[in-house]
Design an enzyme around this catalytic site. Sequence first.
Site, PDB file in Angstrom:
ATOM      1  N   ALA A  36      75.783  72.122  11.941  1.00  0.00           N
ATOM      2  CA  ALA A  36      74.895  72.767  12.915  1.00  0.00           C
ATOM      3  C   ALA A  36      75.459  72.645  14.333  1.00  0.00           C
ATOM      4  O   ALA A  36      75.353  73.570  15.150  1.00  0.00           O
ATOM      5  CB  ALA A  36      73.513  72.127  12.855  1.00  0.00           C
ATOM      6  N   LEU A  85     113.324  79.284  -6.905  1.00  0.00           N
ATOM      7  CA  LEU A  85     113.954  77.998  -7.204  1.00  0.00           C
ATOM      8  C   LEU A  85     114.431  77.993  -8.648  1.00  0.00           C
ATOM      9  O   LEU A  85     113.811  78.600  -9.510  1.00  0.00           O
ATOM     10  CB  LEU A  85     112.930  76.867  -7.047  1.00  0.00           C
ATOM     11  CG  LEU A  85     112.451  76.544  -5.644  1.00  0.00           C
ATOM     12  CD1 LEU A  85     111.254  75.595  -5.720  1.00  0.00           C
ATOM     13  CD2 LEU A  85     113.575  75.900  -4.840  1.00  0.00           C
ATOM     14  N   LYS A 117     104.714  71.083  -6.553  1.00  0.00           N
ATOM     15  CA  LYS A 117     104.920  72.531  -6.615  1.00  0.00           C
ATOM     16  C   LYS A 117     103.552  73.173  -6.805  1.00  0.00           C
ATOM     17  O   LYS A 117     102.969  73.113  -7.882  1.00  0.00           O
ATOM     18  CB  LYS A 117     105.853  72.895  -7.768  1.00  0.00           C
ATOM     19  CG  LYS A 117     106.231  74.366  -7.754  1.00  0.00           C
ATOM     20  CD  LYS A 117     107.352  74.667  -8.718  1.00  0.00           C
ATOM     21  CE  LYS A 117     107.909  76.060  -8.517  1.00  0.00           C
ATOM     22  NZ  LYS A 117     106.931  77.117  -8.735  1.00  0.00           N
ATOM     23  N   GLU A 175     102.131  78.050   0.611  1.00  0.00           N
ATOM     24  CA  GLU A 175     101.414  78.556  -0.549  1.00  0.00           C
ATOM     25  C   GLU A 175      99.921  78.667  -0.242  1.00  0.00           C
ATOM     26  O   GLU A 175      99.311  77.724   0.251  1.00  0.00           O
ATOM     27  CB  GLU A 175     101.665  77.554  -1.686  1.00  0.00           C
ATOM     28  CG  GLU A 175     101.502  78.082  -3.034  1.00  0.00           C
ATOM     29  CD  GLU A 175     102.773  78.649  -3.680  1.00  0.00           C
ATOM     30  OE1 GLU A 175     103.814  78.840  -3.013  1.00  0.00           O
ATOM     31  OE2 GLU A 175     102.677  78.925  -4.878  1.00  0.00           O
ATOM     32  N   LYS A 316     109.584  71.089 -13.530  1.00  0.00           N
ATOM     33  CA  LYS A 316     108.295  71.603 -13.999  1.00  0.00           C
ATOM     34  C   LYS A 316     107.606  70.650 -14.972  1.00  0.00           C
ATOM     35  O   LYS A 316     108.253  69.974 -15.764  1.00  0.00           O
ATOM     36  CB  LYS A 316     108.507  72.950 -14.712  1.00  0.00           C
ATOM     37  CG  LYS A 316     109.179  74.016 -13.849  1.00  0.00           C
ATOM     38  CD  LYS A 316     108.205  74.634 -12.873  1.00  0.00           C
ATOM     39  CE  LYS A 316     107.323  75.652 -13.537  1.00  0.00           C
ATOM     40  NZ  LYS A 316     107.834  77.023 -13.480  1.00  0.00           N
ATOM     41  N   CYS A 413      74.033  74.490 -42.195  1.00  0.00           N
ATOM     42  CA  CYS A 413      75.074  73.564 -41.758  1.00  0.00           C
ATOM     43  C   CYS A 413      76.233  73.550 -42.766  1.00  0.00           C
ATOM     44  O   CYS A 413      76.001  73.355 -43.956  1.00  0.00           O
ATOM     45  CB  CYS A 413      74.459  72.175 -41.626  1.00  0.00           C
ATOM     46  SG  CYS A 413      75.658  70.868 -41.366  1.00  0.00           S
ATOM     47  N   CYS A 416      76.166  69.929 -44.585  1.00  0.00           N
ATOM     48  CA  CYS A 416      75.126  69.437 -45.494  1.00  0.00           C
ATOM     49  C   CYS A 416      74.214  70.526 -46.041  1.00  0.00           C
ATOM     50  O   CYS A 416      73.373  70.251 -46.891  1.00  0.00           O
ATOM     51  CB  CYS A 416      74.297  68.363 -44.805  1.00  0.00           C
ATOM     52  SG  CYS A 416      73.091  69.008 -43.633  1.00  0.00           S
ATOM     53  N   CYS A 437      72.435  64.653 -43.116  1.00  0.00           N
ATOM     54  CA  CYS A 437      73.738  65.288 -42.898  1.00  0.00           C
ATOM     55  C   CYS A 437      74.867  64.248 -42.728  1.00  0.00           C
ATOM     56  O   CYS A 437      74.788  63.387 -41.855  1.00  0.00           O
ATOM     57  CB  CYS A 437      73.668  66.166 -41.658  1.00  0.00           C
ATOM     58  SG  CYS A 437      75.214  67.003 -41.284  1.00  0.00           S
TER      59      CYS A 437
HETATM   60  S1  IVH Z   1     110.424  75.293  -1.596  1.00  0.00           S
HETATM   61  C1  IVH Z   1     114.323  78.283  -1.150  1.00  0.00           C
HETATM   62  N1  IVH Z   1     108.321  73.908  -2.145  1.00  0.00           N
HETATM   63  O1  IVH Z   1     107.807  78.046  -5.807  1.00  0.00           O
HETATM   64  C2  IVH Z   1     113.011  78.177  -1.795  1.00  0.00           C
HETATM   65  N2  IVH Z   1     108.458  76.086  -3.055  1.00  0.00           N
HETATM   66  O2  IVH Z   1     110.218  79.143  -7.357  1.00  0.00           O
HETATM   67  C3  IVH Z   1     112.225  77.066  -1.198  1.00  0.00           C
HETATM   68  N3  IVH Z   1     106.497  76.724  -4.381  1.00  0.00           N
HETATM   69  O3  IVH Z   1     107.547  81.157  -4.774  1.00  0.00           O
HETATM   70  C4  IVH Z   1     110.930  76.902  -1.873  1.00  0.00           C
HETATM   71  N4  IVH Z   1     105.377  74.856  -4.102  1.00  0.00           N
HETATM   72  O4  IVH Z   1     106.174  79.684  -3.327  1.00  0.00           O
HETATM   73  C5  IVH Z   1     108.944  75.077  -2.333  1.00  0.00           C
HETATM   74  N5  IVH Z   1     106.475  72.537  -2.500  1.00  0.00           N
HETATM   75  C6  IVH Z   1     107.114  73.704  -2.686  1.00  0.00           C
HETATM   76  C7  IVH Z   1     106.555  74.743  -3.439  1.00  0.00           C
HETATM   77  C8  IVH Z   1     107.265  75.919  -3.613  1.00  0.00           C
HETATM   78  C9  IVH Z   1     105.371  76.049  -4.644  1.00  0.00           C
HETATM   79  C10 IVH Z   1     106.786  78.074  -4.885  1.00  0.00           C
HETATM   80  C11 IVH Z   1     107.258  79.006  -3.833  1.00  0.00           C
HETATM   81  C12 IVH Z   1     108.184  79.961  -4.526  1.00  0.00           C
HETATM   82  C13 IVH Z   1     108.420  79.302  -5.830  1.00  0.00           C
HETATM   83  C14 IVH Z   1     109.902  79.139  -6.022  1.00  0.00           C
END
Ligand code: IVH
Length: 674
Positions: A36, A85, A117, A175, A316, A413, A416, A437
Amino acid sequence: MTVPQEAVARVRQLREELERHNYLYYVLDEPEIPDAEYDKLFRELERLEAENPLLATPDSPTRRIGAAPLAEFSQLTHRVPMLSLNNAFEDEEVAAFDRRVREGLGVERVEYAVDPKFDGLAISLIYENGILLQGATRGDGYTGEDVTTNLRTIKAIPLRLHTTNPPQLLEVRGEVLILKADFEKLNHQQRNKGEKEFANPRNAAAGSLRQLDPRITATRPLTFFAYGLGSVEGVSLPRKLSAVMDYLESLRVPVCRERKVVQGVEGLLEYYRMIGARRDSLPYDIDGVVYKVDDLDSQERLGFVARAPRFAVAHKFPAQEAMTELLGITVQVGRTGALTPVARLKPVFVGGAMVSNATLHNEDEIRRKDVRIGDTVIVRRAGDVIPEVVGVVMGNRHSSAQEFSLLEQYPVCPVCGSHVIRLPDEAAARCSGGLFCPAQRKQAILHFSSRRAMDIEGMGDKLVDQLVDKELIHTPADLYKLGMTTLANLDRMAEKSASNTLAAIEASKKTTLARFIFALGIRNVGEATAKDLARHFGGLDALMAADEGALQQMPDVGPVVAQSIAQFFAEPHNREVIAQLVAAGVHWAEGAGSPISTSPISGKIFVLTGTLPNLTRDEAKERIEALGGKVTGSVSKKTDFVVAGAEAGSKLVKAKELGVVVLDEIQLKEMLGE
Ligand code: IVH
């Protein structure tokens, strides 16, 4: 047109204040003032800007939304391409990455800047002289879409960098995403509005950012984390990525708390495991971690191969979602009799394991997601959570896909053969053969034996597990057929405890009707309702013969409870077990529970609070109930008496407010005729 000096100063001050509170609220999640108060400052700024149009600037906190809907997004070319990447899945691939980096740089050991990531959408933000001018999606990496008006609505993204000395040009990359908690709320709202829910936070973020009407985007809980820079002019930045990120943080650009600097491949793998362990409890979805060489000159020397940098890699996690075919739907009967529909899937690798079954929760969920047999479905397996079907890939649906109706497919069921019913207030359909049951056996026997039911001392879950698993008992009635030899032969059963248990079983035969009714484990019939039923009907035969209408004659029994009771006694399997119990010698004084209408207490509602000098609460309760009174937990207009002892608290206050008669122990005893 002139502008008063005080207005100029006040507008500047208000903007600074609002920007700071905005940052505290949307980025740090540590608000200092109530909403508020914020709204008040905001309205003051709006008013001053309306009165002095010369003071209105596009970077003002009041100007986040405003633009009219677009016909389409225009294309923007990135000044520095937004590359992707390379991925690593195994530790060996990470070790190989580190080896290539070390060899490329000719060093023994490398420092890495590491961060999660984020599973969102990559965007670029262009700040010129500290003001947000343009924002774009990644697109194909070279050209993206101009989504500036939408990005301006995201409160975590500063419209102006927090510095007195902004660089000429600063391109922030990061992101856009939706936090998990906000996603749940968003889907809840969608459901309430009768609109389609989003499959996951990423889809919701993507859909929200690609709205042509920024007013819609503004209603979506988008947020942002920066992970690096694009083109930069007119400032000399630190030569470490980690220090650049600190610089961004000082400009109030959101950066995540989980970023770190680590040493060598051991440091990378340790970070991977640490974040992996925290994955489910992080506020946002991630699909891995990203390792980047911290030293920016080293980054430059390493350069790029094809479309990905040599100085960075994404490590990943196993994907938590996968697509597969729904082959069929069966049901599982739980301990409480609930029937859970289970998806039988074409086996798929997800969340690090092969999955061929996933829960569909209940029938309403199947309807809501419009899941049909033969569909391509999205399966999610996250952490320790049971795999679930989260949605359907509608584009893949064939006309042959079949709808599923639980009650049509399973009128009885599958375990049973008792009838399956679904009570009006419940999401789950249930097996009504509670006493019989096999799926509900352990639960039924444990409840039957519990202290407030038949009170068979020593009949705990370990013992019940053994008795049921060894098929020595099937229903509560079988307890009364157990003999010394059987019991004494069980694990951890000495002769002494076996004979104690037998004695407890024998002693439980003499009981009360109320305890017996409670012991049956009828859904929605707790101890209090069991007592009411005993008192009202006076005997078991009368209760078993009562239809829903007769049951609803009772003050506290509504249609759901009535249906629950009637269905239970209608089930032949349950009647059989009850007959066996009576044949085994379970008995009570018939009619003893019937109302004592001459007592002044009969039918009156009591609440007990505080400590009485000579009676425990349980004793007081028992005596009141013995005379046909009722004891409830909270004071309302329906309460007839509050019995208050020492240190009575809010219940006493409430009683006085409502004008309920308050008794002390002596007055209670008088009423009880003692
Ligand atoms: S660094 C030169 N850091 O991953 C590229 N990318 O495969 C440098 N992404 O579309 C990217 N989290 O949007 C970086 N902590 C992070 C990230 C990140 C997500 C995404 C990024 C890009 C994809 C690359």
